[in-house]
Design a protein around this motif. Structure first.
Motif, mmCIF file in Angstrom:
data_model
loop_
_atom_site.group_PDB
_atom_site.id
_atom_site.type_symbol
_atom_site.label_atom_id
_atom_site.label_comp_id
_atom_site.label_asym_id
_atom_site.label_seq_id
_atom_site.Cartn_x
_atom_site.Cartn_y
_atom_site.Cartn_z
ATOM 1 N N ASN A 76 42.596 38.700 26.883
ATOM 2 C CA ASN A 76 41.850 37.849 27.728
ATOM 3 C C ASN A 76 42.652 37.060 28.321
ATOM 4 O O ASN A 76 42.071 36.537 29.319
ATOM 5 N N PHE A 93 44.312 34.838 31.086
ATOM 6 C CA PHE A 93 44.861 35.669 32.664
ATOM 7 C C PHE A 93 45.485 34.569 33.596
ATOM 8 O O PHE A 93 46.950 34.865 33.712
ATOM 9 N N LEU A 94 45.758 33.170 32.810
ATOM 10 C CA LEU A 94 46.623 32.264 33.744
ATOM 11 C C LEU A 94 48.018 32.446 33.590
ATOM 12 O O LEU A 94 48.724 32.323 34.165
ATOM 13 N N VAL A 100 49.735 35.534 34.597
ATOM 14 C CA VAL A 100 49.744 35.250 35.875
ATOM 15 C C VAL A 100 50.959 34.360 36.544
ATOM 16 O O VAL A 100 51.200 34.490 37.616
ATOM 17 N N PRO A 144 45.007 41.809 32.590
ATOM 18 C CA PRO A 144 44.520 40.640 32.871
ATOM 19 C C PRO A 144 44.786 40.392 34.602
ATOM 20 O O PRO A 144 44.017 39.847 35.998
ATOM 21 N N ILE A 157 44.603 44.236 36.976
ATOM 22 C CA ILE A 157 43.913 44.971 37.764
ATOM 23 C C ILE A 157 42.650 44.099 38.839
ATOM 24 O O ILE A 157 42.748 44.561 39.483
ATOM 25 N N PHE A 158 43.750 42.919 39.537
ATOM 26 C CA PHE A 158 43.995 42.470 40.703
ATOM 27 C C PHE A 158 44.295 43.950 41.296
ATOM 28 O O PHE A 158 44.078 43.963 42.401
ATOM 29 N N LEU A 170 41.676 45.511 43.491
ATOM 30 C CA LEU A 170 40.553 44.558 44.639
ATOM 31 C C LEU A 170 41.534 44.152 46.360
ATOM 32 O O LEU A 170 42.565 43.228 45.921
ATOM 33 N N TYR A 175 41.346 43.712 49.811
ATOM 34 C CA TYR A 175 40.193 42.994 50.774
ATOM 35 C C TYR A 175 38.894 43.120 51.932
ATOM 36 O O TYR A 175 38.279 42.726 52.123
ATOM 37 N N TRP A 231 35.289 50.088 44.735
ATOM 38 C CA TRP A 231 34.054 49.658 43.254
ATOM 39 C C TRP A 231 34.191 50.655 41.572
ATOM 40 O O TRP A 231 34.461 50.834 40.876
ATOM 41 N N LEU A 289 38.134 50.138 40.247
ATOM 42 C CA LEU A 289 37.598 48.823 39.822
ATOM 43 C C LEU A 289 37.076 48.653 38.571
ATOM 44 O O LEU A 289 37.083 47.866 37.280
ATOM 45 N N SER A 290 35.726 49.382 38.092
ATOM 46 C CA SER A 290 34.998 49.417 37.149
ATOM 47 C C SER A 290 35.568 49.834 36.237
ATOM 48 O O SER A 290 35.192 49.696 34.897
ATOM 49 N N ALA A 349 38.385 47.575 34.570
ATOM 50 C CA ALA A 349 37.067 47.127 33.751
ATOM 51 C C ALA A 349 36.968 46.958 33.119
ATOM 52 O O ALA A 349 37.089 46.518 31.583
ATOM 53 N N VAL A 399 39.564 47.423 29.860
ATOM 54 C CA VAL A 399 40.511 45.576 29.862
ATOM 55 C C VAL A 399 39.274 45.065 28.524
ATOM 56 O O VAL A 399 39.847 45.185 27.910
#
Lengths: 311, 283
Positions: free
Chosen positions: B216, B218-219, B222, B233, B236-237, B240, B242, B247, B250-251, B254, B257
């Motif tokens: 899980n 992220f930090l 990244v 994690p 998955i970006f 996204l 902008y 969707w 993305l779903s 998600a 994951v």
């Protein structure tokens, strides 16, 4: 008990010779520090060294990726923080986020625990399902929330619309963005508070409640004068753990708003992420990390002290 | 409690049934908001583009696997999934190898300083480790390597394993160990032949939890991963954008994951709260 016994026999047959006897003595003496040695070394490399390095870097100025060299600047970074309005804002957002999170998650957690403590069919399954938000990958679920909260096409706007409630701007309004993020954090972590309280409730003695019932105490009286005081140790632990994590929350904020709109939802951890790892101001970023660390440590120690003083 | 039950029984089984039914209904209503995002995620992942861009949202639709196909054919989602499995798996195995002996020492030789250090790691914000490691890794060319990521993920897995295993080892009856000791078992033999087999369920729970929280995180990824070692994690970006959020894909991403983690969590459900409190979840 059969399996261990046979293993004992095996150990005995091995230990017949005198050499083994000597080795046993030596092993026993050194085991106390030999066994944790690998973990201690790794801990030293991964925990003690980075923290020491971080403290040192906080007194330096250094830009990653430039020809810049380390320059010792003493307390300059920390002095600069005081006049850095973005830092001061981030500090307030952090405290606001943590306070709001506690005020929502602790009472809500207690309420859910009281409900799930009752006896009804399917209770075990329901408790298990309550686990899911806290183990789901936060980044993925934060993106799902972004989707659901979309001001144009989000399902939450639609659901609120069906009961005649106008949907706020959620993440795009500076005034609602932090409460919205707290809502998502509470979705994730209120179940933990509830499950902690549930195990606390299960461990309570039944006699005082029976006595109160005989005395005709109302449910509210029983809750306020019996359940809550007896649940206090559990609650303190829940509060400590939630405060620690609320002060450091970073992933859902970074994913959902990147600290925006403007800097209105930027917490210390998110700001530090930008300063240290996007702007590459390693020295200044380290100083912010030290402040955040000190804040978490300070609040935790304070809560521990309060706990010792009261109980 | 006894008396209250008696009172209810007096007023008949119908009242009791009513009470149970209303409790069931109430707890279902409480649970609904906690589970709805999962349902919405899975539904969204199965919708066609027409369905997931519709407003008002559609609740019934013909499910399609197009989004899952898109997730795996555009970008490198499969690679990220493999990376996440490798890193979380390796960080868990190494944490077990280092952590079980350490936990034994903490539990039996009162070696509290190891525990205290790990508790500090639990309290410290992960960024306080990530910034120094970032500088260090750049020097040592460890950015974008499995070695570097696994080492950093030990910050997450090791405290979980040690603190959970301390609890399980303390619960073992000392007599067994003392008997083995009298019979000449050395510390290592004792650990391997007695402690590990007897705490096997605990080890399984600790492994699952440390895998989940490594997966899980992220930090760490990244900052310290790169093109070759990107983890889920972060990966998955990519879905996204902008201007327009995709969707459906993305779903689906998600779901891919999250669902393995949810399944693992249900297996280890009895130990999860204990594990989380024992030192998981740096962030």
């Amino acid at each position: 008990m059969l399996a261990p016994a046979s293993r004992l026999g095996y150990a005995r047959s091995r230990a017949q010779g005198g050499v083994q006897g000597k080795r046993r003595f030596a092993g026993d003496r050194y085991a106390a520090w030999l066994l944790p040695l690998p973990a201690a070394l790794v801990t030293a490399v991964l925990i003690v060294f980075p923290i020491a390095f971080l403290l040192y870097m906080g007194f330096c100025q250094w830009f990653f990726e430039s020809a810049s060299t380390w320059r010792w600047v003493g307390l300059e970074n920390y002095i600069a923080l005081v006049t850095d309005s973005r830092f001061v804002g981030a500090l307030w957002h952090t405290l606001y986020f943590a306070a709001l999170g506690l005020v929502i998650q602790i009472p809500l957690g207690i309420l859910i625990a009281l409900l799930f403590h009752q006896e009804f069919p399917g209770r075990g399954l329901m408790r298990t399902l309550l686990l899911l938000p806290m183990v789901a990958t936060p980044v993925a679920m934060a993106l799902v929330w972004v989707m659901m909260l979309d001001p144009g096409m989000g399902v939450i706007r639609y659901l609120l619309g069906t009961i005649g409630v106008a949907s706020p701007a959620w993440l795009s309004n500076p005034n609602t963005v932090i409460p919205t993020l707290v809502m998502v954090d509470s979705w994730e972590w209120t179940p933990l508070v509830a499950l902690m309280c549930l195990s606390g409730l299960a461990a309570l003695p039944t006699e005082p409640f029976e006595a109160a019932l005989l005395d005709g105490a109302s449910p509210w009286t029983r809750f306020w004068y019996l359940t809550l005081p007896m649940l206090r140790p559990t609650l303190v632990i829940a509060i400590v753990f939630r405060v620690i994590d609320l002060l450091k929350v970073v992933d859902i904020i970074y994913v959902m708003t990147r600290g925006g709109p403007g800097f209105s939802s930027e917490t210390l951890n998110v700001y530090d992420f930008f300063v240290g790892l996007f702007y590459y101001q390693i020295g200044y970023g380290s100083a912010i990390a030290v402040v955040l660390f000190a804040l978490v440590l300070g609040v935790t120690l304070l809560l521990m002290r309060v706990r010792r003083a009261t109980w | 409690m006894v008396r209250r039950r008696a009172v209810i029984r007096l007023s008949g089984t119908r009242a009791r049934t009513l009470r149970r039914a209303s409790l069931l209904l109430a707890s279902f209503l409480v649970l609904l908001p906690f589970l709805f995002p999962f349902a919405w995620m899975v539904m969204g992942s199965l919708k066609s583009q027409v369905a997931y861009t519709a407003y008002p949202p559609v609740w019934t639709f013909r499910p399609t696997l197009d989004n899952y196909e898109k997730v795996f054919t555009t970008g490198h989602f499969g690679l990220y999934a493999l990376n996440s499995t490798i890193v979380a798996g390796a960080a868990t195995i190494i944490a077990l190898l280092l952590g079980i002996p350490a936990a034994y020492a903490v539990a039996r030789y009162r070696l509290t300083w190891v525990g205290l250090l790990l508790l500090v790691a639990r309290m410290a914000p992960l960024i306080a480790f990530v910034i120094p490691l970032f500088v260090l890794y750049a020097k040592l060319h460890l950015v974008d390597t499995y070695t570097g990521l696994v080492a950093a993920h030990l910050l997450i897995t090791l405290p979980i394993v040690v603190w959970m295993m301390v609890g399980f080892i303390e619960a073992l009856p000392r007599e067994i160990e003392e008997a083995a000791r009298l019979d000449g078992a050395g510390a290592v033999g004792l650990l391997w032949r007695i402690v590990v087999p007897l705490t096997a369920p605990g080890i399984a729970a600790a492994s699952i939890l440390s895998f989940i929280f490594s997966w899980n995180n992220f930090l760490v990824s990244v900052v310290l991963s790169g093109y070759h070692t990107k983890l889920l994690p972060v990966g998955i970006f990519n879905f996204l954008g902008y201007e327009s959020i995709n969707w459906g894909p993305l779903s689906a991403a998600a779901s891919i994951v999250t669902i393995p983690v949810l399944a693992l969590a249900l297996v280890a459900q009895r130990y999860i709260v204990r594990g989380i409190l024992s030192g998981g979840l740096l962030g």
